[in-house]
Design a protein around this motif. Structure first.
Motif, PDB file in Angstrom:
ATOM      1  N   ALA A 138      -7.439  -1.145  -7.142  1.00  0.00           N
ATOM      2  CA  ALA A 138      -7.437  -2.581  -7.439  1.00  0.00           C
ATOM      3  C   ALA A 138      -7.350  -3.417  -6.171  1.00  0.00           C
ATOM      4  O   ALA A 138      -7.819  -4.561  -6.132  1.00  0.00           O
ATOM      5  CB  ALA A 138      -6.262  -2.926  -8.359  1.00  0.00           C
ATOM      6  N   LEU A 139      -6.774  -2.853  -5.090  1.00  0.00           N
ATOM      7  CA  LEU A 139      -6.575  -3.629  -3.871  1.00  0.00           C
ATOM      8  C   LEU A 139      -7.875  -3.903  -3.125  1.00  0.00           C
ATOM      9  O   LEU A 139      -7.915  -4.786  -2.258  1.00  0.00           O
ATOM     10  CB  LEU A 139      -5.589  -2.915  -2.941  1.00  0.00           C
ATOM     11  CG  LEU A 139      -4.200  -2.631  -3.518  1.00  0.00           C
ATOM     12  CD1 LEU A 139      -3.298  -1.996  -2.472  1.00  0.00           C
ATOM     13  CD2 LEU A 139      -3.568  -3.904  -4.075  1.00  0.00           C
TER      14      LEU A 139
ATOM     15  N   ILE B  10       0.833  -1.206   0.000  1.00  0.00           N
ATOM     16  CA  ILE B  10       0.000   0.000   0.000  1.00  0.00           C
ATOM     17  C   ILE B  10       0.863   1.250   0.000  1.00  0.00           C
ATOM     18  O   ILE B  10       0.592   2.215  -0.731  1.00  0.00           O
ATOM     19  CB  ILE B  10      -0.942  -0.019   1.223  1.00  0.00           C
ATOM     20  CG1 ILE B  10      -1.990  -1.121   1.053  1.00  0.00           C
ATOM     21  CG2 ILE B  10      -1.615   1.334   1.421  1.00  0.00           C
ATOM     22  CD1 ILE B  10      -2.830  -1.342   2.281  1.00  0.00           C
TER      23      ILE B  10
ATOM     24  N   ASP C 102      -2.837   4.982  -3.303  1.00  0.00           N
ATOM     25  CA  ASP C 102      -4.251   4.632  -3.240  1.00  0.00           C
ATOM     26  C   ASP C 102      -4.642   3.874  -4.511  1.00  0.00           C
ATOM     27  O   ASP C 102      -5.153   4.454  -5.463  1.00  0.00           O
ATOM     28  CB  ASP C 102      -5.096   5.898  -3.073  1.00  0.00           C
ATOM     29  CG  ASP C 102      -6.571   5.581  -2.872  1.00  0.00           C
ATOM     30  OD1 ASP C 102      -6.878   4.413  -2.549  1.00  0.00           O
ATOM     31  OD2 ASP C 102      -7.396   6.485  -3.047  1.00  0.00           O
ATOM     32  N   ASP C 103      -4.411   2.565  -4.513  1.00  0.00           N
ATOM     33  CA  ASP C 103      -4.674   1.739  -5.685  1.00  0.00           C
ATOM     34  C   ASP C 103      -6.036   1.077  -5.536  1.00  0.00           C
ATOM     35  O   ASP C 103      -6.215   0.180  -4.705  1.00  0.00           O
ATOM     36  CB  ASP C 103      -3.577   0.670  -5.813  1.00  0.00           C
ATOM     37  CG  ASP C 103      -3.706  -0.141  -7.090  1.00  0.00           C
ATOM     38  OD1 ASP C 103      -4.742  -0.014  -7.766  1.00  0.00           O
ATOM     39  OD2 ASP C 103      -2.761  -0.883  -7.414  1.00  0.00           O
TER      40      ASP C 103
ATOM     41  N   ALA D 205       0.614  -4.806 -10.219  1.00  0.00           N
ATOM     42  CA  ALA D 205       0.308  -4.224  -8.911  1.00  0.00           C
ATOM     43  C   ALA D 205       1.369  -4.536  -7.866  1.00  0.00           C
ATOM     44  O   ALA D 205       1.539  -3.787  -6.893  1.00  0.00           O
ATOM     45  CB  ALA D 205      -1.058  -4.713  -8.434  1.00  0.00           C
ATOM     46  N   THR D 206       2.087  -5.640  -8.030  1.00  0.00           N
ATOM     47  CA  THR D 206       3.050  -6.059  -7.001  1.00  0.00           C
ATOM     48  C   THR D 206       4.513  -5.919  -7.430  1.00  0.00           C
ATOM     49  O   THR D 206       5.407  -6.276  -6.669  1.00  0.00           O
ATOM     50  CB  THR D 206       2.803  -7.524  -6.594  1.00  0.00           C
ATOM     51  OG1 THR D 206       2.951  -8.367  -7.746  1.00  0.00           O
ATOM     52  CG2 THR D 206       1.412  -7.692  -6.006  1.00  0.00           C
TER      53      THR D 206
ATOM     54  N   ASN E 118       2.408   1.608  -3.492  1.00  0.00           N
ATOM     55  CA  ASN E 118       1.469   1.785  -4.606  1.00  0.00           C
ATOM     56  C   ASN E 118       0.574   3.010  -4.462  1.00  0.00           C
ATOM     57  O   ASN E 118      -0.056   3.419  -5.433  1.00  0.00           O
ATOM     58  CB  ASN E 118       0.572   0.552  -4.755  1.00  0.00           C
ATOM     59  CG  ASN E 118       1.296  -0.607  -5.390  1.00  0.00           C
ATOM     60  OD1 ASN E 118       2.506  -0.739  -5.225  1.00  0.00           O
ATOM     61  ND2 ASN E 118       0.583  -1.443  -6.112  1.00  0.00           N
TER      62      ASN E 118
ATOM     63  N   ALA F 109      -7.506  -8.135 -10.812  1.00  0.00           N
ATOM     64  CA  ALA F 109      -6.471  -7.117 -10.968  1.00  0.00           C
ATOM     65  C   ALA F 109      -5.315  -7.666 -11.799  1.00  0.00           C
ATOM     66  O   ALA F 109      -5.174  -8.870 -12.005  1.00  0.00           O
ATOM     67  CB  ALA F 109      -5.965  -6.697  -9.588  1.00  0.00           C
TER      68      ALA F 109
ATOM     69  N   TRP G   1      -5.859 -10.758  -1.405  1.00  0.00           N
ATOM     70  CA  TRP G   1      -4.496 -10.234  -1.526  1.00  0.00           C
ATOM     71  C   TRP G   1      -3.596 -10.811  -0.439  1.00  0.00           C
ATOM     72  O   TRP G   1      -2.422 -11.097  -0.680  1.00  0.00           O
ATOM     73  CB  TRP G   1      -4.502  -8.706  -1.464  1.00  0.00           C
ATOM     74  CG  TRP G   1      -5.040  -8.087  -2.724  1.00  0.00           C
ATOM     75  CD1 TRP G   1      -6.348  -7.773  -2.977  1.00  0.00           C
ATOM     76  CD2 TRP G   1      -4.303  -7.758  -3.904  1.00  0.00           C
ATOM     77  NE1 TRP G   1      -6.467  -7.257  -4.251  1.00  0.00           N
ATOM     78  CE2 TRP G   1      -5.229  -7.232  -4.836  1.00  0.00           C
ATOM     79  CE3 TRP G   1      -2.961  -7.840  -4.264  1.00  0.00           C
ATOM     80  CZ2 TRP G   1      -4.852  -6.794  -6.108  1.00  0.00           C
ATOM     81  CZ3 TRP G   1      -2.583  -7.408  -5.530  1.00  0.00           C
ATOM     82  CH2 TRP G   1      -3.521  -6.892  -6.444  1.00  0.00           C
TER      83      TRP G   1
END
Length: 411
Positions: free
Chosen positions: A225-226, A217, A222-223, A238-239, A220, A233, A395
């Protein structure tokens, strides 16, 4: 016959009919009346509740022992703490019983639970309820300002009762670290400048998984997708920053990342022994509690990241085939009582955040909270800031699986 009388009769029949072995969930959806709660209390007296809960902390274990003494004294309920190292073990036990057709007389009566384990039980119809919002002490719960009606983005819908608030803080010794790093990039720079002075509990320990999520978090931003299932996603994109961060951080960790502390308490021991300088915690009051218990030096303090830190509630849930549903409801209600909540928040006991609203409490109970000394290492609510929401539970599972695949689980 009035609706109230019908409800009361349904509950009474449920309590006295062996086939149902507990209150009828349908009768709880709209709340309990005073006489109906009395029926639950009468059914609970003499029951033994096997509470499956993490057993890795001596302070938490002592608090549960105190709860056991109080519910025995006031309600005649015997509470047995089944100490777990992994909550998934209890979930698997209930699932196995369901698959074997054991829909009554289950071995697990109550579970300390949240996140992926709650999602798993709810999704497989393994939970009794809804019950939480029918409990008498629910009237004091802060539903307006605290995230107690969702669990890792999933609606709770009364299938678990909150009993503690948690938020990530980092514990450090201000005598050794005058300016702690307040972002994940800053932590990486600090670790490179101070090799082998930081570590985190080894995933799949929940605190280790929490560190991965907090880093994801913070790196990334304020994503959106999380908040969705990981399957929806672009996981690799994302990772990517997270795994690059972990790859750079690992050789600078305690023992160069070849070993990790197994639990949060073991991590604090490393600070007390002078082996590391910074540790992650999911309890804002834990450092003050540890100072009071001579488990951390008096110069230990806490901080949050400049971008904020993760927060969530701890819940208890009742399996659908619990042998002591009434007793479990009594324990869940007691955990939400002002008496239990004030004791849990006392840093000399546990240092957990309360789920209650001070504005809803009777004056005497509010005064008890006002009189608490939160200790030298506990941040004020303003200093903690608004907690960041947990990602969707999928996640946690995916990040933990990948970390274990990359790093193994050996110490």
């Amino acid at each position: 016959m009035t609706n109230t009388a019908t409800l009361s009769l349904a509950l009474t029949l449920a309590l006295t009919t062996p086939a149902l072995a507990g209150p009828d969930p349908e009768s709880l959806a709209d709340g309990l009346q005073t006489d109906e709660w009395q029926a639950v209390l009468e059914a609970a007296e003499g029951q033994t509740v096997y509470w499956n809960a993490w057993g890795g902390s001596t302070t938490t274990n002592a608090f549960i022992d105190w709860v056991a003494s109080r519910v025995k004294e006031d309600y005649g309920v015997t509470l047995e703490h089944v100490k777990l190292s992994d909550t998934a073990d209890a979930v698997s036990r209930v699932l196995s019983e369901q698959q074997a057709g054991q829909n009554e007389g289950g071995a697990v009566d109550m579970i300390w639970i949240n996140g992926p384990n709650f999602a798993s039980m709810k999704g497989q119809d393994l939970l009794f309820g809804p019950f939480a919002e029918a409990l008498p002490n629910w009237q004091y719960v802060d539903v307006e300002n605290k995230d107690v009606q969702t669990d890792f983005t999933l609606p709770v819908e009364g299938y678990e009762a909150p009993w503690a608030m948690a938020q990530v803080v980092f514990i450090y010794d201000e005598a050794r670290v005058p300016e702690p790093p307040k972002s994940m990039p800053a932590l990486l720079d600090w670790a490179k400048a101070n090799p082998r002075r930081f570590t985190f509990p080894q995933p799949p320990d929940f605190l280790g998984s929490t560190f991965l999520k907090q880093a994801l978090i913070d790196l990334n931003g304020d994503d959106p997708a999380l908040s969705k299932p990981v399957e929806e996603a672009d996981y690799e994109a994302a990772t990517a920053a997270l795994w690059t961060f972990i790859e750079d951080l690992t050789p600078n960790l305690w023992r160069q990342g070849r070993a990790y502390p197994q639990t949060g308490p073991r991590q604090l021991q490393l600070i007390a022994d002078g082996e590391v300088d910074i540790a992650i915690s999911f309890s804002p009051g834990e450092a003050s509690t540890a100072i009071a218990n001579n488990e951390l030096p008096p110069t230990a303090r806490t901080y949050v990241l400049d971008g904020g830190t993760l927060g969530n509630a701890s819940f208890v849930a009742i399996p659908y085939n619990s042998s002591a549903k009434s007793g479990a409801m009594v324990v869940a209600d007691f955990l939400m009582s002002p008496e239990a909540q004030a004791r849990a928040q006392d840093p000399a006991v546990l240092g957990y955040g309360t789920v209650l609203s001070m504005d809803k409490l009777p004056e005497e109970s509010r005064a008890t909270f006002d009189a608490l000394d939160l200790g030298p290492a506990t941040l004020s609510p303003a200093e903690l800031g608004t907690a960041q929401p947990e990602p969707h539970p999928s996640w946690t599972t995916r990040l933990t699986e990948e970390w274990v695949k990359k790093h193994g689980v050996t110490e």
